[in-house]
Design an enzyme around this catalytic site. Sequence first.
Site, PDB file in Angstrom:
ATOM      1  N   GLU A  33       0.836  -1.200   0.000  1.00 11.43           N
ATOM      2  CA  GLU A  33       0.000   0.000   0.000  1.00 11.43           C
ATOM      3  C   GLU A  33       0.874   1.254   0.000  1.00 11.43           C
ATOM      4  OE1 GLU A  33      -3.544   1.948   2.820  1.00 11.43           O
ATOM      5  OE2 GLU A  33      -2.953  -0.155   3.062  1.00 11.43           O
ATOM      6  N   GLU A  84      -2.296  10.705   3.506  1.00  9.76           N
ATOM      7  CA  GLU A  84      -3.419  10.919   4.411  1.00  9.76           C
ATOM      8  C   GLU A  84      -3.304  12.277   5.099  1.00  9.76           C
ATOM      9  OE1 GLU A  84      -4.887   6.508   5.819  1.00  9.76           O
ATOM     10  OE2 GLU A  84      -3.503   7.581   7.135  1.00  9.76           O
TER      11      GLU A  84
END
Length: 336
Positions: free
Chosen positions: A145, A149
């Site tokens: 991944e 964020e």
Amino acid sequence: MAKFIPRLLTFLLLAKLTVQQKLEPIVCDCGFTDENNNYWSNVWHSDFTTYQESIHLDSNYVVSTFTIPAKREDTLDRVFSKDNADILNGHLRLAVTNDNGDVKCGSISTSSESFLYGSFRANMKITAVPGTVSAFYLYKNDTSEIDMETLSVIQDPWQVYLSVKPQIYNANGSAAYETLRRYSESMNPTDDFHEYRFDWFPSAINYYLDGQLVETITTNVPSAPGRVSFNHWTDGNINYSKGPPTESAFLEISNVTVFYNSSSESSMGCSKMSAGCNVSASNYFRFRVPDIVQRRILPATSLNSNYTSLYTSSSSKLQATTVSIAACILILILVQ
């Protein structure tokens, strides 16, 4: 009647001239080179400002409807609802809602999970409501991944968390610098749309904000293809998202552009072009922005083969517009 026929013939002639000025496509069947002279074989583009359908009806995307169980007793389940993803006023919106303690989140991913290396770009506007996490990421599984964020509880300055999975942890349980960076943003991500971007290579991931390189991670770089995803969530974790917010909060996305290689593609045919279409810095505003973001490129939803068609430069479009205007003026003169 005698005057009408010549006028009608003139109108038809001018209409024919206008049609003949249609734009001719440029076929990029040899891929693309970007601002840093990196080569990518494909492009994916979604412009939500001109989107005509419900996002729920687009087979190129999957609106998430799943639940991630709470990780601790004092946190909440992350419940992703299809009702928390929509398009309003030309923006894809992912909502975090709180209906008397019934907290729901929003998430969307590409149907394709064959993105293997590339330059991933999204123009987003972050919520100013504290207590949520806005995420733009590439996902295969929990051990493959790439994340960008933004925690809305951290303001003045705002920070964007840049990470890869699997993560490395310090002895005290905190995420190690090798796989997580916290970058303080110079802008306010809630006042306008800003470009969030990561360029994924086999040995490194470069992270960008508004076109400026801000961090590079070279540890645990994923090597498996995945899907492009966005989500907007909260779980009430006092050590991360905090919240949940007491009012509805929205992550807004205006467009997504990805130059990428695919794990499922065959070799490039290069029957129309001898080299990749150039989207380098010298042509950035002339070529990539006008021809891709302003939809002179066919979006991913229109592609049926292993190449992308670009329309020619705006001069041809200007010629067509000029002829159309001239036709209208001449017709007005004739009817006097």
